[in-house]
Design a protein around this motif. Structure first.
Motif, mmCIF file in Angstrom:
data_model
loop_
_atom_site.group_PDB
_atom_site.id
_atom_site.type_symbol
_atom_site.label_atom_id
_atom_site.label_comp_id
_atom_site.label_asym_id
_atom_site.label_seq_id
_atom_site.Cartn_x
_atom_site.Cartn_y
_atom_site.Cartn_z
ATOM 1 N N ILE A 198 4.847 -5.391 -10.581
ATOM 2 C CA ILE A 198 5.774 -5.981 -9.639
ATOM 3 C C ILE A 198 5.381 -7.555 -9.111
ATOM 4 O O ILE A 198 4.273 -7.632 -8.880
ATOM 5 C CB ILE A 198 6.017 -5.104 -8.321
ATOM 6 N N PRO A 199 6.438 -8.363 -9.393
ATOM 7 C CA PRO A 199 6.225 -9.857 -9.016
ATOM 8 C C PRO A 199 5.767 -10.038 -7.616
ATOM 9 O O PRO A 199 6.384 -9.332 -6.847
ATOM 10 C CB PRO A 199 7.173 -10.727 -9.432
ATOM 11 N N ASN A 200 4.724 -10.730 -7.142
ATOM 12 C CA ASN A 200 4.146 -10.947 -5.718
ATOM 13 C C ASN A 200 4.058 -9.732 -4.961
ATOM 14 O O ASN A 200 4.641 -9.190 -3.918
ATOM 15 C CB ASN A 200 5.490 -11.596 -4.814
ATOM 16 N N SER A 201 3.259 -8.913 -5.570
ATOM 17 C CA SER A 201 2.898 -7.461 -5.131
ATOM 18 C C SER A 201 1.874 -7.438 -4.070
ATOM 19 O O SER A 201 1.473 -6.262 -3.741
ATOM 20 C CB SER A 201 2.584 -6.734 -6.085
ATOM 21 N N GLU A 202 1.582 -8.502 -3.466
ATOM 22 C CA GLU A 202 0.609 -8.610 -2.457
ATOM 23 C C GLU A 202 0.869 -7.705 -1.204
ATOM 24 O O GLU A 202 0.021 -7.332 -0.625
ATOM 25 C CB GLU A 202 0.217 -10.149 -2.004
ATOM 26 N N GLU A 203 1.894 -7.516 -0.877
ATOM 27 C CA GLU A 203 2.532 -6.748 0.337
ATOM 28 C C GLU A 203 2.181 -5.231 0.158
ATOM 29 O O GLU A 203 1.842 -4.725 1.143
ATOM 30 C CB GLU A 203 4.023 -7.176 0.551
ATOM 31 N N PHE A 204 2.189 -5.110 -1.127
ATOM 32 C CA PHE A 204 1.658 -3.512 -1.293
ATOM 33 C C PHE A 204 0.349 -3.189 -1.399
ATOM 34 O O PHE A 204 -0.260 -2.241 -1.125
ATOM 35 C CB PHE A 204 2.124 -3.199 -2.832
ATOM 36 N N GLU A 205 -0.553 -4.377 -1.390
ATOM 37 C CA GLU A 205 -2.027 -4.095 -1.378
ATOM 38 C C GLU A 205 -2.440 -4.215 -0.014
ATOM 39 O O GLU A 205 -3.567 -3.298 0.577
ATOM 40 C CB GLU A 205 -2.681 -5.291 -2.170
ATOM 41 N N MET A 206 -1.907 -5.169 0.890
ATOM 42 C CA MET A 206 -2.683 -5.246 2.360
ATOM 43 C C MET A 206 -1.480 -5.546 3.300
ATOM 44 O O MET A 206 -0.232 -5.813 3.106
ATOM 45 C CB MET A 206 -3.292 -6.660 2.312
ATOM 46 N N ASN A 207 -1.809 -4.936 4.335
ATOM 47 C CA ASN A 207 -0.733 -5.045 5.640
ATOM 48 C C ASN A 207 -0.616 -6.319 6.320
ATOM 49 O O ASN A 207 -1.598 -7.022 5.987
ATOM 50 C CB ASN A 207 -1.038 -3.877 6.518
ATOM 51 N N SER A 208 0.021 -6.519 7.187
ATOM 52 C CA SER A 208 0.045 -7.916 7.987
ATOM 53 C C SER A 208 -1.199 -8.231 8.800
ATOM 54 O O SER A 208 -1.627 -9.370 9.117
ATOM 55 C CB SER A 208 1.181 -7.906 8.988
ATOM 56 N N ASN A 209 -2.192 -7.134 8.906
ATOM 57 C CA ASN A 209 -3.365 -7.279 9.404
ATOM 58 C C ASN A 209 -4.467 -7.635 8.655
ATOM 59 O O ASN A 209 -5.861 -7.823 8.920
ATOM 60 C CB ASN A 209 -3.844 -6.133 10.586
ATOM 61 N N GLY A 210 -4.265 -7.678 7.265
ATOM 62 C CA GLY A 210 -5.307 -7.864 6.339
ATOM 63 C C GLY A 210 -5.975 -6.790 5.902
ATOM 64 O O GLY A 210 -7.174 -6.855 5.320
ATOM 65 N N LYS A 211 -5.332 -5.622 6.491
ATOM 66 C CA LYS A 211 -6.240 -4.307 6.201
ATOM 67 C C LYS A 211 -5.680 -3.729 4.680
ATOM 68 O O LYS A 211 -4.553 -3.877 4.557
ATOM 69 C CB LYS A 211 -6.287 -3.294 7.113
ATOM 70 N N TYR A 212 -6.555 -3.168 3.883
ATOM 71 C CA TYR A 212 -5.923 -2.622 2.590
ATOM 72 C C TYR A 212 -5.100 -1.231 2.865
ATOM 73 O O TYR A 212 -5.562 -0.577 3.900
ATOM 74 C CB TYR A 212 -7.148 -2.284 1.777
ATOM 75 N N ARG A 213 -4.168 -1.170 2.210
ATOM 76 C CA ARG A 213 -3.206 0.086 2.492
ATOM 77 C C ARG A 213 -3.606 1.114 1.690
ATOM 78 O O ARG A 213 -4.501 1.107 0.718
ATOM 79 C CB ARG A 213 -1.610 -0.386 1.941
ATOM 80 N N SER A 214 -3.399 2.555 2.261
ATOM 81 C CA SER A 214 -3.885 3.618 1.550
ATOM 82 C C SER A 214 -3.150 3.902 0.362
ATOM 83 O O SER A 214 -1.991 3.193 0.189
ATOM 84 C CB SER A 214 -3.804 5.068 2.448
ATOM 85 N N ILE A 215 -3.173 4.894 -0.535
ATOM 86 C CA ILE A 215 -2.511 5.025 -1.610
ATOM 87 C C ILE A 215 -1.207 5.754 -1.213
ATOM 88 O O ILE A 215 -0.261 5.534 -1.827
ATOM 89 C CB ILE A 215 -3.330 5.823 -2.595
ATOM 90 N N PHE A 216 -1.108 6.606 -0.174
ATOM 91 C CA PHE A 216 -0.104 7.214 0.342
ATOM 92 C C PHE A 216 0.812 6.137 0.771
ATOM 93 O O PHE A 216 2.014 5.998 0.727
ATOM 94 C CB PHE A 216 -0.313 8.239 1.270
ATOM 95 N N SER A 217 0.470 5.061 1.618
ATOM 96 C CA SER A 217 1.151 4.092 2.270
ATOM 97 C C SER A 217 1.819 3.255 0.973
ATOM 98 O O SER A 217 2.938 2.750 1.180
ATOM 99 C CB SER A 217 0.321 3.034 2.932
ATOM 100 N N LYS A 218 0.965 2.901 0.103
ATOM 101 C CA LYS A 218 1.582 2.327 -1.282
ATOM 102 C C LYS A 218 2.747 3.092 -1.729
ATOM 103 O O LYS A 218 3.782 2.448 -2.188
ATOM 104 C CB LYS A 218 0.349 1.965 -2.186
#
Length: 150
Positions: free
Chosen positions: A66-86
């Motif tokens: 996915i282009p520009n996929s950074e939003e899938f990696e981290m939330n707005s607080n800079g914390k890594y997302r869980s695999i379920f969240s992704k």
């Protein structure tokens, strides 16, 4: 009589080495097979860990496309997302479709990740129920992979 052929030993050509590294290897399928094999051969710890690696690799490989996929990696607080969240984000954004309800997907993801997390974070107290958890992890992995589509 079996002997080594020392006459044919040479250095690997740099271009061949690089091209072999660039070949696409389906890591998801490799770990999926390893997880199932580990469970059948009574290596329940490995089955649990490899099940989690399988689902995380599958989801992360989709995100990598996915282009520009950074939003899938981290939330707005800079914390890594869980695999379920992704996974939920991919479904909402229609990069993935699911034939199972979100509650069923949640339960299956928990069956895979909760015990793995306990193992990886030193919270596993005994090996008593490991077989049951490994079998449940493999069954959940099968359910997820047969019901999610790119």
């Amino acid at each position: 009589m079996i002997t080594t052929n020392l006459n044919n030993i040479n250095q690997i050509n740099d271009s061949n080495f690089r091209s072999s590294l660039n070949r696409e290897v389906n890591v998801t399928n490799a770990f999926y097979g390893e997880a199932k094999y580990a469970c059948k051969t009574y290596d329940y710890k490995k089955a649990i860990i490899y099940s989690a690696i399988t689902v995380e690799t599958y989801i992360n490989n989709i995100i990598d496309k996915i282009p520009n996929s950074e939003e899938f990696e981290m939330n707005s607080n800079g914390k890594y997302r869980s695999i379920f969240s992704k996974t939920k984000m991919l479904i909402r954004a229609r990069y993935l479709t699911s034939k199972i309800e979100i509650i069923d997907l949640t339960n299956n993801m928990k069956n895979i990740t909760d015990t793995r997390n306990d193992i990886m974070h030193g919270k596993l107290k005994s090996f008593e129920l490991l077989k049951i958890k490994a079998v449940k992890s493999i069954e959940s992995l099968d359910r997820i992979l047969t019901n999610l589509f790119e």
